[in-house]
Enzyme design. Structure first.
Site, PDB file in Angstrom:
ATOM      1  N   ARG A 539      44.954  39.112  41.616  1.00 58.76           N
ATOM      2  CA  ARG A 539      43.629  39.716  41.511  1.00 58.76           C
ATOM      3  C   ARG A 539      42.679  38.772  40.773  1.00 58.76           C
ATOM      4  O   ARG A 539      43.059  38.164  39.767  1.00 58.76           O
ATOM      5  CB  ARG A 539      43.732  41.053  40.761  1.00 58.76           C
ATOM      6  CG  ARG A 539      42.548  41.965  40.966  1.00 58.76           C
ATOM      7  CD  ARG A 539      42.922  43.434  40.747  1.00 58.76           C
ATOM      8  NE  ARG A 539      43.351  43.708  39.396  1.00 58.76           N
ATOM      9  CZ  ARG A 539      42.783  44.623  38.594  1.00 58.76           C
ATOM     10  NH1 ARG A 539      41.755  45.325  39.021  1.00 58.76           N
ATOM     11  NH2 ARG A 539      43.239  44.835  37.392  1.00 58.76           N
ATOM     12  N   SER A 603      51.968  37.219  34.095  1.00 60.32           N
ATOM     13  CA  SER A 603      52.956  38.221  33.657  1.00 60.32           C
ATOM     14  C   SER A 603      54.390  37.719  33.737  1.00 60.32           C
ATOM     15  O   SER A 603      55.267  38.357  34.338  1.00 60.32           O
ATOM     16  CB  SER A 603      52.797  39.483  34.503  1.00 60.32           C
ATOM     17  OG  SER A 603      51.466  39.908  34.460  1.00 60.32           O
ATOM     18  N   ASP A 657      50.708  40.394  30.975  1.00 60.91           N
ATOM     19  CA  ASP A 657      50.137  41.674  31.429  1.00 60.91           C
ATOM     20  C   ASP A 657      50.332  42.782  30.398  1.00 60.91           C
ATOM     21  O   ASP A 657      49.501  43.679  30.262  1.00 60.91           O
ATOM     22  CB  ASP A 657      50.725  42.096  32.786  1.00 60.91           C
ATOM     23  CG  ASP A 657      52.240  42.207  32.777  1.00 60.91           C
ATOM     24  OD1 ASP A 657      52.886  41.665  31.852  1.00 60.91           O
ATOM     25  OD2 ASP A 657      52.798  42.819  33.705  1.00 60.91           O
TER      26      ASP A 657
END
Length: 919
Positions: A539, A603, A657
């Site tokens: 994203r 992450s 994350d």
């Protein structure tokens, strides 16, 4: 030739006249389609009444639970005894069921008479007689070598509290034995068996003859889920959804319901269909006002109904020239089997004449035709009424299953159905006409309901054995309070070791410093670019933060796929793909020439030496890009941007994350100092005191620590709670021996653990009838999202079956229950383990701060926490139990870790300015 035609015409005309005469006389017995549909609708209402706890006591159709939860699946085996008590004779059988590749049933049986004085005597004498006959059978066939399971077919209405307990509600079929009504008949049988002595049996199941019929037919046809008796008496049973049976606990699965439909109409609901002939039959019976439906249908009454009609027609001069004999006046003289003989297609008229002569009558041809038509109307009405009630049951089953069309089988037994030449054909035709959306196969029970009692016993034994095996399998996933306490203590030790300089390098919980020194305080502002990489999707976001007020963040984002070949390719290919996505987003936003500060949510475990420096420790979640582990991913991103040479970015921060989640939630709640991810992966971060982080300079203030707790257990300290299925999943993974805690708690692996269990249970013949499909053997086919769907409280078992069928797993209702239990055991353990780990973290924070009581908030993200119906509740409950001195609130991150990356970037820039100002 002309004479022959004339005679034929005369006979046809005569026949027509006689038929019209009878039709006019018995018009009330001829039921139209609309009337049958009306009766069917009324019976459906009676079903509802009988199933409801509020209305059952007053309901005439009692809908008695049988505690038979499953029909045979073909895997039953063993030797069983059966007793069949329901008429003037009773049967003892030995039934051998084998499952050696070709299913077979062998039976030896003997019939014993029951003298009239015992039928009408004391109940204890009846059961003594049964026990003595059973002993005689065992001795004759030399069966008493070892204890045998026994099934008891008892064909009278009983209220059952379990499969081997039944209280007699009322006698029927001429039985009047005293002292039995209101007592447990299985207990009475066991008492009599003990009294006789020398009989080594275990009475495992008691069933109604109707249930026995369904189970007998169900052994040969797995679609059989309805049983009907049309003989001396009439009754039906069928498999009902447990959630609709108010009278028993539980709402998973199905149970056979003995409708006792013979009493339909006892409350007046059929008064407009009951004729004067029916009322006379009822008034002369041993139970006036009771079993009114049965009295219109069954073999015990049909012959008498015909006799009554013939007598009345004769008295009116409509038959036999008004002649009436003593035999025609005598109750019971016209037997039901006469109807079967009279309605034969070839010899029917001859049989009619012969029977009428036996009654002392001198019938003419037109008398014989009329009598034949009376029998047809009485038997046809019987078939019509059965069809109407059966249509109601079939429609209910279809609607329970939410099917447009139902394919099912009805097992049938009883002398009327078995011996009447036209009855089955009429019944089938009317049923199919009334329920065109049900494709019904009718199967005649060849071996009677006693074999069914043995099958119920075999099924009960199979289910008990399977239940034990399933319980033993799932018990390995059940964690006691003591075990969870141990997990918490071991996690606490690992947290401490990860923070110490001498043990940090070898610690399984890495405790990585993030260089995030505080959570947002609401003064942050600016426009930021954020990247979020942590799974198969990537994203890119623009985040605008306005100062002076919380909840003042606006975001614009676009999601890009990371193809599998890039996840598994080279590091250069991966970062070039990321930069290509950034370029597309900047074009989309018209921001190619704007140099924004960037926060990178990455992450995966990284060793950070600064907020904008992070060396990848190891890949997780299916990533395997080469030449990345040990390298600084921020440098790799900068190099890729240079290679593209289209734009420049100011990379301020790299964050995990979990940290992003904590920061996102902390912007809303100032008490949020912990981040939890419970999704594809599993991880926690929290604000640790700087003085406890031995390998980072400085003792003042706090720093967020990314625990990377997924590695917990890599030093074998939780081997005692890992199962063989965990080890199989680990061995089939990309990083064998690594991330053991994550493999027990995260969405990436829970579905695969479930698949391994299902595969094992299927191999043992406990699921899917032992059929291992290619789909079931396919790794990854059982996604974790299916656990969330299957465990939904709102989801009926029917929908569970649909999910399994989509996976190519052809499941029964029982299979669906087991699959749901397996999912529950796996997800419950995952939530409890996360809870134990979280309890270790919050207790550490409380002790760090020297507090008796800590109030703190955890920011959470991840599909498992968000979508699973029970995960969050079990997690919270476990934390509460294991950390009683901490009040822990959980808030869900609504905007994801991308927003967190922007907030960290904002906080990092502020921190940098503050440091500069201080100098």
């Amino acid at each position: 030739m002309f004479a022959v035609h004339l005679l034929s015409f005369y006979f046809t005309k005569l026949k027509e006249d006689q038929i019209k005469k009878v039709d006019r006389y018995l018009y009330a017995m001829r039921l139209s389609d609309d009337q049958l549909a009306d009766i069917s609708a009324r019976f459906r209402l009676e079903i509802e009444k009988g199933l409801s706890r509020e209305s059952n006591a007053a309901a005439t159709v009692k809908m008695l639970p049988t505690h038979v939860y499953s029909t045979p699946d073909g895997s039953e085996k063993g030797e069983f005894l059966a007793l069949d008590l329901g008429g003037s004779k009773f049967k003892v059988l030995q039934v051998k069921v084998s499952e050696n590749g070709k299913r077979s049933v062998q039976m030896e049986s003997e019939t014993f008479p029951i003298p009239e004085e015992i039928i009408n005597g004391r109940g204890s004498e009846l059961f003594d007689h049964v026990a003595e006959s059973l002993k005689a059978f065992l001795q004759k066939h030399n069966i008493n070598q070892k204890r045998k399971p026994l099934g008891f077919t008892f064909s009278f209405p009983c209220a059952q509290s379990k499969i081997d307990a039944g209280v007699l509600l009322s006698w029927s079929k001429t039985f009047k034995a005293r002292g039995v009504q209101g007592t447990n008949v299985v207990q009475s049988l066991r008492k009599a068996i003990n009294k006789v002595g020398g009989v080594d049996v275990d009475v495992l199941a008691m069933v109604n003859d109707t249930v026995g019929t369904m189970m007998t037919c169900g052994y040969d046809d797995h679609n059989c889920e309805v049983g009907v008796i049309i003989g001396t008496g009439t009754n039906a049973c069928y498999m009902e959804e447990l959630r609709h049976i108010d009278l028993v606990e539980g709402d998973e699965g199905r149970m056979c319901i003995n409708t006792e439909w013979g009493a339909f109409g006892d409350d007046g609901v059929l008064d407009d269909f009951i004729t004067n002939f029916d009322r006379e039959i009822d008034a002369a019976s041993i139970n006036p006002g009771k079993q009114l439906f049965e009295k219109m249908i069954s073999g015990m009454y049909m012959g008498e109904l015909v006799r009554l009609i013939l007598l009345k027609m004769a008295k009116k001069g409509l038959l036999f020239n008004g002649q009436v004999t003593d035999d025609l006046r005598t109750k019971g003289k016209f037997q039901t089997n006469y109807i079967c003989l009279i309605e034969q297609s070839k010899d029917g008229l001859e049989n009619t004449r012969s029977i009428l002569k036996q009654l002392g009558l001198h019938p003419s041809d037109d008398d014989c035709i009329a009598v034949q038509h009376v029998c047809t109307i009485v038997s046809f009405r019987s078939a019509n009424l059965i069809a109407a009630a059966l249509a109601a049951i079939l429609t209910r089953i279809r609607e329970n299953k939410k099917l447009k069309t139902l394919k099912t089988t009805v097992g049938v037994d009883g002398t009327v159905y078995r011996t009447h030449p036209q009855y089955p054909k009429r019944l089938h035709k009317v049923v199919r006409h009334l329920v065109p959306d049900c494709h019904v196969r009718f199967v005649l029970s060849e071996s009677g309901s006693a074999k069914g009692a043995a099958m119920v016993t075999a099924v009960a034994q199979r289910l008990a054995s399977q239940r034990q095996e399933i319980d033993d399998t799932l018990a390995t996933f059940a964690l006691t309070f003591t075990q969870l306490q141990e997990v918490k203590e071991k996690m606490r030790i690992e947290l401490e070791q990860g923070l110490r300089k001498e043990s940090h390098a070898t610690a399984s919980v890495k405790m990585l410093p993030t260089y995030v020194y505080r959570t947002p305080d609401g003064t942050e502002r600016g426009k930021f670019l954020a990247l979020d990489l942590g799974g198969t999707n990537f994203r890119v976001l623009v985040v605008k933060i306005r100062t002076g007020m919380r909840n003042s963040v606006r975001m614009y984002n676009k999601i890009y796929a990371i193809p599998h070949e890039i996840m598994q390719g080279t590091g250069e290919e991966l970062f070039d793909h990321i930069v290509q996505c950034i370029s597309d987003f900047l074009d989309y936003m018209g921001m190619k020439n704007t140099r924004l500060p960037l926060g990178f949510t990455f992450s995966f475990p990284c060793s950070q030496s600064g907020i904008d420096q992070g060396s990848l420790v190891c890949w997780t979640k299916g990533f395997k890009a080469t030449d990345c582990e040990g390298s600084d991913v921020v440098d790799m991103l900068r190099e890729a941007i240079k290679r593209r040479n289209e734009f420049d970015l100011d990379i301020v921060a790299i964050v995990n994350d979990t940290v992003g989640t904590m920061m996102t939630c902390a912007y809303e709640d100032s008490k949020c100092q912990i981040g939890l991810i419970a999704g594809t992966g599993s991880n926690v971060c929290y604000m640790e005191e700087m003085k406890n982080i031995e390998f980072v300079d400085g003792d003042e203030g706090q720093m967020c620590i990314n625990t990377e707790w997924g590695g917990f257990g890599e030093n074998d300290n939780i081997e005692d709670i890992r199962t063989r299925y965990d080890r199989e999943v680990d061995e089939g993974s990309l990083n064998v021996g690594k991330q053991r805690f994550e493999k027990m708690t995260s969405g990436m692996y829970l579905g695969e653990i479930v698949r391994q269990i299902l595969l094992d249970l299927t191999k043992k013949g406990l699921l899917f009838r032992g059929r291992i499909t290619e789909r079931l053997k396919t790794k990854g086919i059982f996604e974790t999202k299916f656990l969330s769907q299957i465990e939904s409280d709102r989801l009926a078992l029917l929908q569970v079956r649909c999910i399994l069928q989509q996976l190519g797993l052809d499941s029964t209702c029982d299979d669906s229950i087991i699959v749901k239990e397996v999912c529950g055991a796996v997800s419950c353990r995952a939530a409890q383990l996360c809870g134990a780990g979280m309890a270790a973290v919050v207790d550490k924070i409380r002790e760090n701060r020297g507090l008796d009581h800590l109030e703190i908030t955890v920011g959470v993200d991840g599909t498992l926490y968000k979508l699973h119906p029970h995960f969050s509740a079990i997690l919270k409950d476990t934390v509460k139990q294991l950390a009683p001195k901490c009040k822990v609130d959980f808030i869900l991150s609504e905007d994801g870790s991308g927003k967190g990356a922007a907030l960290i970037t904002a906080v990092a820039r502020q921190h940098h300015r503050e440091k500069q100002d201080a100098h």
